[in-house]
Scaffold this motif. Structure first.
Motif, mmCIF file in Angstrom:
data_model
loop_
_atom_site.group_PDB
_atom_site.id
_atom_site.type_symbol
_atom_site.label_atom_id
_atom_site.label_comp_id
_atom_site.label_asym_id
_atom_site.label_seq_id
_atom_site.Cartn_x
_atom_site.Cartn_y
_atom_site.Cartn_z
ATOM 1 N N LEU A 115 -71.211 -17.216 30.120
ATOM 2 C CA LEU A 115 -71.022 -16.304 31.033
ATOM 3 C C LEU A 115 -71.738 -15.025 31.132
ATOM 4 O O LEU A 115 -71.579 -14.427 30.222
ATOM 5 C CB LEU A 115 -69.408 -16.240 31.384
ATOM 6 N N GLU A 116 -72.430 -14.647 32.042
ATOM 7 C CA GLU A 116 -73.082 -13.367 32.092
ATOM 8 C C GLU A 116 -72.490 -12.242 33.027
ATOM 9 O O GLU A 116 -71.535 -12.758 33.977
ATOM 10 C CB GLU A 116 -74.534 -13.616 32.463
ATOM 11 N N TRP A 117 -72.595 -10.966 32.516
ATOM 12 C CA TRP A 117 -71.680 -10.006 33.346
ATOM 13 C C TRP A 117 -72.197 -9.771 34.809
ATOM 14 O O TRP A 117 -71.497 -9.670 35.797
ATOM 15 C CB TRP A 117 -72.023 -8.495 32.796
ATOM 16 N N ARG A 118 -73.421 -10.290 35.160
ATOM 17 C CA ARG A 118 -73.947 -10.174 36.505
ATOM 18 C C ARG A 118 -73.288 -11.434 37.185
ATOM 19 O O ARG A 118 -73.253 -11.364 38.512
ATOM 20 C CB ARG A 118 -75.574 -10.325 36.505
ATOM 21 N N ASP A 119 -72.943 -12.494 36.636
ATOM 22 C CA ASP A 119 -72.242 -13.531 37.347
ATOM 23 C C ASP A 119 -70.652 -13.290 37.673
ATOM 24 O O ASP A 119 -69.954 -13.965 38.605
ATOM 25 C CB ASP A 119 -72.096 -14.660 36.591
ATOM 26 N N ILE A 120 -70.185 -12.100 37.252
ATOM 27 C CA ILE A 120 -68.497 -11.605 37.450
ATOM 28 C C ILE A 120 -68.836 -10.863 38.612
ATOM 29 O O ILE A 120 -69.214 -9.705 38.727
ATOM 30 C CB ILE A 120 -67.914 -11.017 36.280
ATOM 31 N N TYR A 154 -66.789 -3.132 23.877
ATOM 32 C CA TYR A 154 -67.857 -3.790 23.187
ATOM 33 C C TYR A 154 -69.331 -3.359 23.320
ATOM 34 O O TYR A 154 -69.918 -3.681 22.712
ATOM 35 C CB TYR A 154 -67.474 -5.099 23.143
ATOM 36 N N GLU A 155 -69.601 -2.834 24.702
ATOM 37 C CA GLU A 155 -70.847 -2.680 25.334
ATOM 38 C C GLU A 155 -71.772 -3.926 25.122
ATOM 39 O O GLU A 155 -73.006 -3.744 24.617
ATOM 40 C CB GLU A 155 -71.505 -1.388 24.561
ATOM 41 N N PRO A 156 -71.381 -4.990 25.446
ATOM 42 C CA PRO A 156 -72.527 -6.189 25.365
ATOM 43 C C PRO A 156 -73.373 -5.982 26.509
ATOM 44 O O PRO A 156 -72.988 -5.299 27.597
ATOM 45 C CB PRO A 156 -71.493 -7.456 25.809
ATOM 46 N N LEU A 176 -61.083 -6.863 31.478
ATOM 47 C CA LEU A 176 -62.146 -7.113 31.346
ATOM 48 C C LEU A 176 -63.282 -5.830 31.371
ATOM 49 O O LEU A 176 -64.089 -5.846 30.736
ATOM 50 C CB LEU A 176 -62.752 -8.156 32.542
ATOM 51 N N GLU A 177 -62.940 -4.993 32.357
ATOM 52 C CA GLU A 177 -63.499 -3.553 32.396
ATOM 53 C C GLU A 177 -63.467 -2.887 31.162
ATOM 54 O O GLU A 177 -64.419 -2.294 30.653
ATOM 55 C CB GLU A 177 -63.343 -2.962 33.723
#
Length: 584
Positions: free
Chosen positions: A437-442, A479-481, A472-473
Motif C-alpha cells: 500500500l502506497e501513501w498516494r493510494d490513500i 515515521y516519515e516514510p 495514520l496522519e
C-alpha cells in the motif's frame, strides 16, 4: 567475574539477560546450563521464569541486579525485575478520544523504554556500527544530538562511529549495557594503502556495474554482504546495481581501509532507477530458488517454462506454483522429454496422484501447470485433460468475533504493527495488499483506499475507516516514510509479507486468544461482520475484489445473523414435550 543481571525483551518475549566481559570459563558454564547467546544484544539469556533464576543464582556468586524498580514489580526469589512493558507512549502517538469500539488503541504509561525498543545490531558499515530500533521521539533526538551518531535515511538505520566515547554515550541513551562489542573500534581496520577497487560498466546489461576487487579475503567478504551482489565467474568480478545509493554505500564501507575507488563508469551511468524494484527482486529470487532444485536433465524445459511465464507477466507466486508442479511431473517421469509423454500417460499419472491422497489444491496446480506447458510452450492447441477436476474441499474460513478483534488490537504496542492490523481488518485487505500500500493510494478526503494491481491484475476501491485517519496522519509524521505506508528495512522497499504474518502471530500470542488465525483471518472477519450488520453481499463482493459472487457467499455459512435464530429439531421436540408435561 561480575555478571550484570537484567530483564530484557528479546525474540518477542521477556528474558533474563546476563552481561559480562568475555570470560571462557563463564561462557562454558552458561553453555552447560543451556543458555543462549544474543548477537544483537551481545548478552547471554534465559527464559524469564523462577526456575532459571534459581539456576543462575546457584551457579554464579557475583551477580549484580541492574536498576530494580520499587513499584509495579513482581519478586522473583530475591531478583526484582520490572514487569511493566512499555506500549505506545502518548508523546509518540496522540490518539483520538473516540469510543473504544471505534478506535481500538490504548495508552500505557511507562518509565523505561529499553525492553521494548526492538534493538537490533546489524553488520558494521565501514567505521560505523549500524543498528535499528522502534521509533521513540525523545530517544531519537538524544541519539542524533550525540557527536558521531547520525541517521541514514536510505537504509532507515542509525549509524554510530566505532569509538569508545560514542559507545558509552549511545549505550547510556539506549539503557542497554554492552550493546556494542568490546574493542570493536574502527582504528583496528586493516589498511590497504595503494590498493584500488575498479568499477566498470557491464555492457551486457547497463543496469549493472562490474566491481573488480583486490585479492584479499576481508575485502571480498565485505562486498558479499551487499544484498544484491552477484559474482561473475567468467569475468571474475562482482556485479552490483548501477545506482548512486549503492556507490555511496561502497565508498562508506571501504573508507576505513584507505582503499581507492577507481571509478571508470561513464558520466551519467549511475541512475536511481537502476536499483531493482520489489517485483524484480521477488522474481529473481524465485527464479534462483527454482533453478537450485533443477538437475541438468530438466534445465532446458524449466527454462522454457520460466521464460514464458515472465513474458506473459505472471506473478512470482504463479511462477513458483506452476514450475514446482511441473518439476515434480518431470521428476516422476525420470526427466523424459515432455513431448514424448502421451496424453494417456498423463491421465494415468494424475489418477495415481489422487490415489496417493494428493490434496485438491495440489491436484489443481498440477493440472494447470501441465495445461500451461503443453498449450503455451509445446503449442499443442488441441491438448486438453478431459477428466473431472479434483473436487475442492469446502472448508469454512476462520473468523474472529468483534470482541476478539478488539482484544487482538489492544495487545499490540508498536504503532506501526497496530496500524498494519487495523487497516487489514478495517478495509478487508489481503496481506500482499497491506504491505504494498502506497501513501498516494490513500485518499484521505474521500475516505477511500485505491488498491492497485491486486490479485488477478485488478484495481478496486475500498473504504478507509474514519477511526484511524488521525492515527495514520500522525504515524506518517513520526515515521516519515516515502513511498510505502509500511516500509521495510531499507527505504523505498515495502514491508515483507513474512514480517506482517509475524506481527499477527505475536499479537495473537500476546492477546491470549485460543483461535488459530492469520492476517487473512482479519479479511474473513471484515466480510463476516459486514454481512452480519446487514450489508448487501454484492457490496461485500466489490470490497473484497471477488470475480464471482460464489466466492463471497461462503461468508453466509459463517455469519451468526441467520444461523443463530434457527432452532434444532431436537430442541423443538424437547420444548413441545415439556409443554405437554406442563399441560398434563
Amino acid at each position: 567475574m561480575q555478571i550484570i543481571v537484567k530483564k530484557i525483551w528479546h525474540r518477542d518475549a521477556d528474558r533474563i539477560g546476563l552481561f559480562f566481559k568475555h570470560d571462557s570459563a563463564t561462557i562454558s558454564q552458561l553453555k552447560q546450563l543451556k543458555g543462549m547467546y544474543s548477537q544483537s544484544l551481545r548478552c547471554w539469556y534465559f527464559d524469564y521464569n523462577l526456575e532459571n533464576y534459581k539456576l543462575i543464582n546457584q551457579t554464579f556468586n557475583d551477580l549484580v541486579i541492574d536498576n530494580p524498580k520499587e513499584t509495579k514489580t513482581q519478586p522473583l526469589a530475591g531478583l526484582t525485575i520490572s514487569r511493566d512493558l512499555p506500549a505506545i507512549a502518548k508523546s509518540e502517538l496522540q490518539l483520538d478520544s473516540a469510543p473504544v469500539l471505534h478506535n481500538p488503541e490504548h495508552i500505557t504509561n511507562t518509565n523505561s523504554l529499553a525492553p521494548n525498543m526492538r534493538l537490533e545490531l546489524l553488520p558494521n558499515l565501514g567505521k560505523y556500527w549500524v543498528f535499528k530500533m522502534q521509533y521513540y521521539q525523545h530517544i531519537s533526538k538524544q541519539l542524533l544530538a550525540t557527536k558521531g551518531v547520525y541517521w541514514n535515511a536510505n537504509y532507515k538505520v542509525y549509524m554510530a562511529l566505532r569509538h569508545e566515547n560514542v559507545q558509552k554515550l549511545v549505550e547510556k541513551i539506549l539503557d542497554t549495557p554492552a550493546f556494542f562489542p568490546e574493542n570493536d573500534y574502527y582504528k583496528n581496520e586493516t589498511i590497504f594503502q595503494g590498493e584500488s577497487i575498479v568499477l566498470k560498466p557491464h555492457l551486457e546489461d547497463l543496469k549493472w556495474m562490474e566491481v573488480y576487487m583486490p585479492p584479499y579475503l576481508v575485502l571480498r567478504e565485505k562486498i558479499k554482504r551487499f544484498s544484491m551482489a552477484r559474482y561473475s565467474t567468467i569475468k571474475d568480478c562482482y556485479l552490483l546495481p548501477a545506482a548512486p545509493t549503492v556507490y555511496d554505500a561502497m565508498t562508506m564501507q571501504f573508507e576505513p581501509h584507505k582503499i581507492l575507488i577507481n571509478n571508470r563508469l561513464p558520466k551519467g551511468y549511475l541512475l536511481k532507477q537502476n536499483l531493482p524494484n520489489r517485483k524484480q527482486l521477488d522474481l529473481r529470487k524465485t527464479k534462483e530458488q527454482l533453478f537450485n532444485q533443477v538437475p541438468d536433465g530438466a534445465h532446458e524445459y524449466i527454462t522454457l517454462m520460466v521464460d514464458t511465464i515472465l513474458a506473459l507477466n505472471y506473478s512470482s507466486s504463479t511462477m513458483r506454483t506452476y514450475t514446482s508442479s511441473f518439476l515434480k511431473f518431470l521428476r516422476d517421469h525420470q526427466f523424459r522429454d515432455p513431448h514424448t509423454i502421451t496424453q494417456k500417460e498423463i491421465v494415468k499419472y494424475l489418477a495415481s496422484l489422487m490415489e496417493r491422497g494428493l490434496s485438491a489444491s495440489s491436484g489443481h496446480s498440477m493440472v494447470n501447470a501441465l495445461l500451461f506447458y503443453y498449450q503455451q510452450i509445446e503449442h499443442q492447441k488441441g491438448f486438453e485433460l478431459k477428466l473431472p477436476r479434483p473436487k475442492t474441499e469446502k472448508k469454512l474460513p476462520a473468523v474472529l468475533t468483534m470482541e476478539e478483534c478488539l482484544q487482538l488490537f489492544r495487545a499490540v504496542d508498536n504503532p506501526k504493527h497496530k496500524l498494519l492490523l487495523l487497516i487489514g481488518y478495517g478495509a478487508g485487505l489481503r496481506v500482499s495488499e497491506i504491505v504494498t500500500l502506497e501513501w498516494r493510494d490513500i485518499l484521505f478526503t474521500e475516505h477511500k483506499i485505491h488498491i492497485k494491481n491486486a490479485k488477478g491484475k485488478k484495481d478496486r476501491m475500498v473504504m478507509l475507516p474514519y477511526s484511524i485517519v488521525n492515527s495514520l496522519e500522525l504515524y506518517k509524521k513520526l515515521y516519515e516514510p516515502n513511498k510505502y505506508v509500511f516500509e521495510g528495512q531499507f527505504a523505498g522497499e515495502p514491508y515483507s509479507t513474512g514480517s506482517a504474518r509475524s506481527v499477527m502471530r505475536q499479537a495473537l500470542k500476546k492477546s491470549g486468544l485460543e483461535k488459530r488465525a492469520t492476517v487473512h483471518t482479519l479479511r474473513h472477519s471484515f466480510a463476516t461482520h459486514l454481512l452480519e450488520s446487514g450489508t448487501d453481499i454484492r457490496y461485500i463482493q466489490k470490497f473484497l475484489g471477488h470475480a464471482s459472487i460464489k466466492t463471497t457467499t461462503i461468508y453466509t455459512h459463517v455469519s451468526k445473523m441467520a444461523s443463530d435464530k434457527i432452532l434444532s429439531p431436537l430442541d423443538r421436540l424437547v420444548d413441545e414435550n415439556n409443554k405437554k408435561k406442563l399441560s398434563d
